[in-house]
Design a protein around this motif. Structure first.
Motif, PDB file in Angstrom:
ATOM      1  N   ARG A  10      66.893  86.317 -48.758  1.00 11.32           N
ATOM      2  CA  ARG A  10      66.017  85.214 -48.356  1.00 11.32           C
ATOM      3  C   ARG A  10      64.610  85.415 -48.901  1.00 11.32           C
ATOM      4  NH1 ARG A  10      62.902  86.251 -43.410  1.00 11.32           N
ATOM      5  NH2 ARG A  10      63.416  88.352 -42.753  1.00 11.32           N
ATOM      6  N   ASP A  11      64.159  86.683 -49.016  1.00  7.26           N
ATOM      7  CA  ASP A  11      62.844  86.945 -49.610  1.00  7.26           C
ATOM      8  C   ASP A  11      62.814  86.520 -51.076  1.00  7.26           C
ATOM      9  OD1 ASP A  11      62.042  88.005 -47.192  1.00  7.26           O
ATOM     10  OD2 ASP A  11      62.488  90.075 -47.770  1.00  7.26           O
ATOM     11  N   ILE A  12      63.856  86.856 -51.796  1.00  7.23           N
ATOM     12  CA  ILE A  12      63.937  86.464 -53.205  1.00  7.23           C
ATOM     13  C   ILE A  12      64.015  84.946 -53.326  1.00  7.23           C
ATOM     14  CG2 ILE A  12      65.354  86.620 -55.289  1.00  7.23           C
ATOM     15  CD1 ILE A  12      66.127  89.445 -54.325  1.00  7.23           C
ATOM     16  N   LEU A  13      64.792  84.329 -52.453  1.00  2.47           N
ATOM     17  CA  LEU A  13      64.916  82.874 -52.463  1.00  2.47           C
ATOM     18  C   LEU A  13      63.567  82.203 -52.200  1.00  2.47           C
ATOM     19  CD1 LEU A  13      66.909  80.463 -52.628  1.00  2.47           C
ATOM     20  CD2 LEU A  13      67.070  80.617 -50.148  1.00  2.47           C
ATOM     21  N   PHE A  14      62.822  82.721 -51.224  1.00  4.98           N
ATOM     22  CA  PHE A  14      61.494  82.162 -50.936  1.00  4.98           C
ATOM     23  C   PHE A  14      60.551  82.344 -52.128  1.00  4.98           C
ATOM     24  CE2 PHE A  14      62.187  82.801 -46.141  1.00  4.98           C
ATOM     25  CZ  PHE A  14      62.744  81.543 -46.026  1.00  4.98           C
ATOM     26  N   SER A  15      60.651  83.458 -52.825  1.00  6.60           N
ATOM     27  CA  SER A  15      59.815  83.684 -54.003  1.00  6.60           C
ATOM     28  C   SER A  15      60.138  82.676 -55.103  1.00  6.60           C
ATOM     29  CB  SER A  15      60.018  85.100 -54.534  1.00  6.60           C
ATOM     30  OG  SER A  15      59.636  86.044 -53.571  1.00  6.60           O
ATOM     31  N   VAL A  16      61.414  82.420 -55.314  1.00  6.64           N
ATOM     32  CA  VAL A  16      61.816  81.439 -56.329  1.00  6.64           C
ATOM     33  C   VAL A  16      61.321  80.049 -55.939  1.00  6.64           C
ATOM     34  CG1 VAL A  16      63.817  80.304 -57.371  1.00  6.64           C
ATOM     35  CG2 VAL A  16      63.770  82.790 -57.132  1.00  6.64           C
ATOM     36  N   VAL A  17      61.431  79.714 -54.669  1.00  6.72           N
ATOM     37  CA  VAL A  17      60.943  78.410 -54.196  1.00  6.72           C
ATOM     38  C   VAL A  17      59.433  78.303 -54.418  1.00  6.72           C
ATOM     39  CG1 VAL A  17      60.581  77.009 -52.122  1.00  6.72           C
ATOM     40  CG2 VAL A  17      62.815  78.003 -52.567  1.00  6.72           C
ATOM     41  N   MET A  18      58.701  79.394 -54.187  1.00  5.50           N
ATOM     42  CA  MET A  18      57.253  79.379 -54.427  1.00  5.50           C
ATOM     43  C   MET A  18      56.933  79.087 -55.887  1.00  5.50           C
ATOM     44  SD  MET A  18      55.929  82.582 -52.081  1.00  5.50           S
ATOM     45  CE  MET A  18      54.286  82.580 -52.745  1.00  5.50           C
ATOM     46  N   VAL A  19      57.647  79.744 -56.791  1.00  5.05           N
ATOM     47  CA  VAL A  19      57.373  79.561 -58.218  1.00  5.05           C
ATOM     48  C   VAL A  19      57.742  78.140 -58.659  1.00  5.05           C
ATOM     49  CG1 VAL A  19      58.035  80.322 -60.526  1.00  5.05           C
ATOM     50  CG2 VAL A  19      57.579  82.007 -58.749  1.00  5.05           C
ATOM     51  N   VAL A  20      58.880  77.647 -58.215  1.00  5.52           N
ATOM     52  CA  VAL A  20      59.296  76.289 -58.594  1.00  5.52           C
ATOM     53  C   VAL A  20      58.337  75.254 -58.018  1.00  5.52           C
ATOM     54  CG1 VAL A  20      61.121  74.561 -58.285  1.00  5.52           C
ATOM     55  CG2 VAL A  20      61.713  76.898 -58.924  1.00  5.52           C
ATOM     56  N   SER A  21      57.935  75.453 -56.779  1.00  4.09           N
ATOM     57  CA  SER A  21      57.006  74.486 -56.183  1.00  4.09           C
ATOM     58  C   SER A  21      55.649  74.523 -56.875  1.00  4.09           C
ATOM     59  CB  SER A  21      56.850  74.739 -54.685  1.00  4.09           C
ATOM     60  OG  SER A  21      56.213  75.968 -54.453  1.00  4.09           O
ATOM     61  N   SER A  22      55.230  75.704 -57.356  1.00  2.37           N
ATOM     62  CA  SER A  22      53.965  75.744 -58.109  1.00  2.37           C
ATOM     63  C   SER A  22      54.093  74.970 -59.419  1.00  2.37           C
ATOM     64  CB  SER A  22      53.542  77.184 -58.373  1.00  2.37           C
ATOM     65  OG  SER A  22      54.383  77.790 -59.322  1.00  2.37           O
ATOM     66  N   PHE A  23      55.257  75.035 -60.060  1.00  2.62           N
ATOM     67  CA  PHE A  23      55.480  74.268 -61.277  1.00  2.62           C
ATOM     68  C   PHE A  23      55.389  72.767 -60.993  1.00  2.62           C
ATOM     69  CE2 PHE A  23      58.613  71.818 -63.735  1.00  2.62           C
ATOM     70  CZ  PHE A  23      58.021  71.903 -64.990  1.00  2.62           C
ATOM     71  N   VAL A  24      56.107  72.317 -59.970  1.00  3.45           N
ATOM     72  CA  VAL A  24      56.113  70.886 -59.643  1.00  3.45           C
ATOM     73  C   VAL A  24      54.724  70.419 -59.234  1.00  3.45           C
ATOM     74  CG1 VAL A  24      57.036  69.162 -58.048  1.00  3.45           C
ATOM     75  CG2 VAL A  24      58.547  70.877 -59.051  1.00  3.45           C
ATOM     76  N   LEU A  25      54.065  71.197 -58.395  1.00  8.26           N
ATOM     77  CA  LEU A  25      52.728  70.824 -57.923  1.00  8.26           C
ATOM     78  C   LEU A  25      51.738  70.724 -59.077  1.00  8.26           C
ATOM     79  CD1 LEU A  25      50.809  70.373 -55.471  1.00  8.26           C
ATOM     80  CD2 LEU A  25      50.369  72.828 -55.577  1.00  8.26           C
ATOM     81  N   THR A  26      51.737  71.718 -59.950  1.00 12.61           N
ATOM     82  CA  THR A  26      50.801  71.708 -61.081  1.00 12.61           C
ATOM     83  C   THR A  26      51.112  70.552 -62.034  1.00 12.61           C
ATOM     84  OG1 THR A  26      50.676  74.103 -60.916  1.00 12.61           O
ATOM     85  CG2 THR A  26      49.797  73.123 -62.894  1.00 12.61           C
ATOM     86  N   TYR A  27      52.367  70.339 -62.330  1.00 11.01           N
ATOM     87  CA  TYR A  27      52.758  69.259 -63.235  1.00 11.01           C
ATOM     88  C   TYR A  27      52.335  67.899 -62.681  1.00 11.01           C
ATOM     89  CZ  TYR A  27      55.645  66.453 -66.335  1.00 11.01           C
ATOM     90  OH  TYR A  27      56.073  65.547 -67.254  1.00 11.01           O
TER      91      TYR A  27
END
Length: 107
Positions: A4-21
């Motif tokens: 779940r920690d790894i999953l949350f980290s991946v979600v953080m990175v993907v959400s930063s991509f979407v947010l920045t874009y």
């Protein structure tokens, strides 16, 4: 590290991509500038790694404290047992001495 920690980290990175874009697109800025998006993803990824590192360190410290507490509890119990046996020996000797004094007094 849990999944779940790894999953949350991946979600953080993907959400930063979407947010920045999306954020760059709202300001009529060319969203094709991948450097800004990549920098935001790296920053959030580093933040996630730092949080996971702190979590692992805290778990390690917690395990060390539990081990020390266990050993301290065992040592205290051992000292308590030793003191109890010595006190019993002293009490038996004191009872013997008191009995001998009582016998001498009544003779």
């Amino acid at each position: 590290m849990e999944t779940r920690d790894i999953l949350f980290s991946v979600v953080m990175v993907v959400s930063s991509f979407v947010l920045t874009y999306e954020w760059l697109g709202r300001f009529k800025y060319s969203p094709a500038n991948a450097l800004i998006i990549l920098a935001a993803m790296v920053m959030v990824g580093a933040l996630a790694a730092m949080i996971l590192s702190v979590d692992m360190r805290l778990r390690r410290i917690d395990n060390m404290l539990e081990a020390k507490e266990r050993s301290l509890r065992i040592n205290v119990q051992s000292v308590e047992n030793n003191l109890d046996s010595r006190m019993n020996e002293v009490l038996i000797k004191m009872d013997d001495v008191i009995d001998s004094i009582d016998r001498r007094r009544y003779r």
